[in-house]
Design a protein around this motif. Structure first.
Motif, PDB file in Angstrom:
ATOM      1  N   ILE A 184       0.886  -1.170   0.000  1.00 35.61           N
ATOM      2  CA  ILE A 184       0.000   0.000   0.000  1.00 35.61           C
ATOM      3  C   ILE A 184       0.916   1.208   0.000  1.00 35.61           C
ATOM      4  CG2 ILE A 184      -1.836   1.242   1.193  1.00 35.61           C
ATOM      5  CD1 ILE A 184      -2.686  -1.394   2.470  1.00 35.61           C
ATOM      6  N   VAL A 185       0.869   1.981  -1.076  1.00 33.29           N
ATOM      7  CA  VAL A 185       1.817   3.082  -1.239  1.00 33.29           C
ATOM      8  C   VAL A 185       1.092   4.419  -1.297  1.00 33.29           C
ATOM      9  CG1 VAL A 185       3.467   1.592  -2.419  1.00 33.29           C
ATOM     10  CG2 VAL A 185       1.848   2.928  -3.765  1.00 33.29           C
ATOM     11  N   GLN A 186       1.833   5.453  -0.994  1.00 32.74           N
ATOM     12  CA  GLN A 186       1.281   6.805  -0.967  1.00 32.74           C
ATOM     13  C   GLN A 186       1.197   7.379  -2.370  1.00 32.74           C
ATOM     14  OE1 GLN A 186       3.251   9.427   1.802  1.00 32.74           O
ATOM     15  NE2 GLN A 186       2.638  11.256   0.666  1.00 32.74           N
ATOM     16  N   GLY A 187       0.040   7.971  -2.692  1.00 32.20           N
ATOM     17  CA  GLY A 187      -0.148   8.601  -3.981  1.00 32.20           C
ATOM     18  C   GLY A 187       0.469   9.989  -4.031  1.00 32.20           C
ATOM     19  N   GLY A 188       0.207  10.692  -5.159  1.00 30.19           N
ATOM     20  CA  GLY A 188       0.782  12.012  -5.341  1.00 30.19           C
ATOM     21  C   GLY A 188      -0.271  13.074  -5.550  1.00 30.19           C
ATOM     22  N   LYS A 189       0.173  14.233  -5.996  1.00 24.95           N
ATOM     23  CA  LYS A 189      -0.705  15.393  -6.129  1.00 24.95           C
ATOM     24  C   LYS A 189      -1.777  15.170  -7.182  1.00 24.95           C
ATOM     25  CE  LYS A 189      -0.628  20.316  -7.267  1.00 24.95           C
ATOM     26  NZ  LYS A 189       0.227  21.467  -7.673  1.00 24.95           N
ATOM     27  N   GLU A 190      -1.377  14.700  -8.359  1.00 26.14           N
ATOM     28  CA  GLU A 190      -2.299  14.437  -9.451  1.00 26.14           C
ATOM     29  C   GLU A 190      -2.397  12.938  -9.694  1.00 26.14           C
ATOM     30  OE1 GLU A 190      -4.065  16.737 -10.781  1.00 26.14           O
ATOM     31  OE2 GLU A 190      -3.025  18.532 -10.061  1.00 26.14           O
ATOM     32  N   ARG A 191      -3.388  12.545 -10.490  1.00 26.46           N
ATOM     33  CA  ARG A 191      -3.574  11.123 -10.756  1.00 26.46           C
ATOM     34  C   ARG A 191      -2.312  10.503 -11.335  1.00 26.46           C
ATOM     35  NH1 ARG A 191      -4.626   7.442 -14.617  1.00 26.46           N
ATOM     36  NH2 ARG A 191      -6.152   5.786 -14.196  1.00 26.46           N
ATOM     37  N   TYR A 192      -1.689  11.188 -12.291  1.00 20.31           N
ATOM     38  CA  TYR A 192      -0.521  10.579 -12.931  1.00 20.31           C
ATOM     39  C   TYR A 192       0.655  10.439 -11.967  1.00 20.31           C
ATOM     40  CZ  TYR A 192       1.156  15.411 -13.853  1.00 20.31           C
ATOM     41  OH  TYR A 192       1.576  16.711 -13.747  1.00 20.31           O
ATOM     42  N   HIS A 193       0.736  11.304 -10.944  1.00 16.44           N
ATOM     43  CA  HIS A 193       1.754  11.109  -9.914  1.00 16.44           C
ATOM     44  C   HIS A 193       1.472   9.820  -9.133  1.00 16.44           C
ATOM     45  CE1 HIS A 193       2.050  15.655 -10.264  1.00 16.44           C
ATOM     46  NE2 HIS A 193       3.269  15.258 -10.515  1.00 16.44           N
ATOM     47  N   SER A 194       0.200   9.577  -8.833  1.00 15.10           N
ATOM     48  CA  SER A 194      -0.165   8.362  -8.093  1.00 15.10           C
ATOM     49  C   SER A 194       0.118   7.114  -8.912  1.00 15.10           C
ATOM     50  CB  SER A 194      -1.644   8.418  -7.701  1.00 15.10           C
ATOM     51  OG  SER A 194      -1.891   9.469  -6.784  1.00 15.10           O
ATOM     52  N   VAL A 195      -0.182   7.171 -10.208  1.00 14.08           N
ATOM     53  CA  VAL A 195       0.108   6.027 -11.077  1.00 14.08           C
ATOM     54  C   VAL A 195       1.604   5.734 -11.058  1.00 14.08           C
ATOM     55  CG1 VAL A 195       0.084   5.162 -13.442  1.00 14.08           C
ATOM     56  CG2 VAL A 195      -1.892   6.426 -12.563  1.00 14.08           C
ATOM     57  N   TYR A 196       2.400   6.779 -11.155  1.00 12.01           N
ATOM     58  CA  TYR A 196       3.853   6.588 -11.171  1.00 12.01           C
ATOM     59  C   TYR A 196       4.337   5.920  -9.893  1.00 12.01           C
ATOM     60  CZ  TYR A 196       8.829   7.715 -11.660  1.00 12.01           C
ATOM     61  OH  TYR A 196      10.193   7.639 -11.762  1.00 12.01           O
ATOM     62  N   GLU A 197       3.802   6.328  -8.747  1.00 15.47           N
ATOM     63  CA  GLU A 197       4.193   5.697  -7.482  1.00 15.47           C
ATOM     64  C   GLU A 197       3.808   4.218  -7.479  1.00 15.47           C
ATOM     65  OE1 GLU A 197       6.110   7.086  -5.199  1.00 15.47           O
ATOM     66  OE2 GLU A 197       6.161   8.851  -6.506  1.00 15.47           O
ATOM     67  N   GLY A 198       2.632   3.910  -8.026  1.00 18.26           N
ATOM     68  CA  GLY A 198       2.209   2.516  -8.109  1.00 18.26           C
ATOM     69  C   GLY A 198       3.081   1.706  -9.040  1.00 18.26           C
ATOM     70  N   LEU A 199       3.443   2.286 -10.182  1.00 17.76           N
ATOM     71  CA  LEU A 199       4.293   1.582 -11.147  1.00 17.76           C
ATOM     72  C   LEU A 199       5.673   1.293 -10.564  1.00 17.76           C
ATOM     73  CD1 LEU A 199       3.426   3.450 -14.476  1.00 17.76           C
ATOM     74  CD2 LEU A 199       2.770   1.125 -13.841  1.00 17.76           C
ATOM     75  N   LYS A 200       6.226   2.235  -9.840  1.00 19.16           N
ATOM     76  CA  LYS A 200       7.538   2.007  -9.234  1.00 19.16           C
ATOM     77  C   LYS A 200       7.492   0.836  -8.250  1.00 19.16           C
ATOM     78  CE  LYS A 200       8.279   6.212  -7.747  1.00 19.16           C
ATOM     79  NZ  LYS A 200       9.002   7.338  -7.080  1.00 19.16           N
ATOM     80  N   ALA A 201       6.368   0.687  -7.563  1.00 19.28           N
ATOM     81  CA  ALA A 201       6.229  -0.403  -6.586  1.00 19.28           C
ATOM     82  C   ALA A 201       5.940  -1.741  -7.242  1.00 19.28           C
ATOM     83  CB  ALA A 201       5.110  -0.066  -5.596  1.00 19.28           C
ATOM     84  N   ALA A 202       5.536  -1.724  -8.507  1.00 21.56           N
ATOM     85  CA  ALA A 202       5.114  -2.951  -9.197  1.00 21.56           C
ATOM     86  C   ALA A 202       6.236  -3.609  -9.976  1.00 21.56           C
ATOM     87  CB  ALA A 202       3.962  -2.625 -10.142  1.00 21.56           C
TER      88      ALA A 202
END
Length: 230
Positions: A78-96
């Motif tokens: 479970i990871v922390q998202g970012g300011k915009e949607r695409y920031h959150s996607v990037y955080e998820g991709l890095k963890a995947a």
């Protein structure tokens, strides 16, 4: 065996819901909205891992009230998202990391099902970038700045785009890395396919989703989803 990972986004605020509770955590037929999309990935035999992305203030709650309460064994992080949607996607991709294929899905779309996931999985090896959607039913017109009709668009060429959107992992990660390095402010990024299209010029395959695969945005959407679930 090739590894399929799902990145599920639950970091949005849902301001149009007019509720103190974020839309993905609202109750829908006795369970949080977020539960249903997680359950679809949890129950699919080809999905090995789920990365849940949420706001920093919600991480403990998601771990306790979602992952543990409903015994989602495939939620590995479970990871922390970012300011915009695409920031959150990037955080998820890095963890995947260490996967071949990645699904990116909005946690506020509770009606994703096994059939939709199967269609994407079957198409991915050939197309490497797939998005689900449905042909539009209504006539679509483009307006001018004064609010008059500027153009009537050909309906037979138009689709309503949904999630999940799925990609070859290394390619979509590279596209997001380049996006984050330059922060392309001249383009408003509204979905993941746009990143692949804009950065790499990727041809993205349209896959049939479902007209029921709605995104919970307003109170009326919550009522409609409850009807579909019943």
């Amino acid at each position: 065996m090739e590894k399929y990972t799902a990145v599920v986004l639950a970091a949005g605020s849902g301001s149009r819901m007019h509720s103190k509770t974020k839309k993905q955590y609202l109750m829908l037929n006795g369970k949080p909205v977020l539960y249903y999309s997680l359950a679809a990935f949890e129950e699919h035999p080809m999905i090995q891992e789920i990365i849940l992305v949420c706001g920093a203030e919600d991480i403990s709650w998601c771990r306790r009230e979602i992952a543990e309460r409903y015994d989602f064994k495939k939620i590995k992080q479970i990871v922390q998202g970012g300011k915009e949607r695409y920031h959150s996607v990037y955080e998820g991709l890095k963890a995947a990391k260490d996967c071949q294929w990645v699904f990116i899905h909005d946690g506020a779309r509770p009606m994703v099902d096994r059939e939709i996931l199967d269609r994407i999985i079957n198409a991915l090896p050939k197309y490497r970038a797939c998005v689900v959607g449905m042909p539009v039913k209504d006539t679509i017109k483009r307006s001018d700045p004064q609010g008059f009709v500027a153009e009537t668009l050909p309906r037979e060429e138009l689709w309503m785009i949904q999630t999940p959107q799925a990609f070859f992992y290394e390619e979509i990660l590279d596209a997001y890395q380049k996006l984050m390095q330059k922060e392309y402010t001249e383009v408003k990024i509204t979905d993941d396919a746009m990143v692949a299209e804009y950065i790499h010029g990727t041809k993205v395959k349209l896959i049939e989703g479902s007209y029921k695969n709605i995104k919970i945005t307003t109170p009326e959407d919550l009522d409609l989803a409850a009807v579909y679930l019943r």
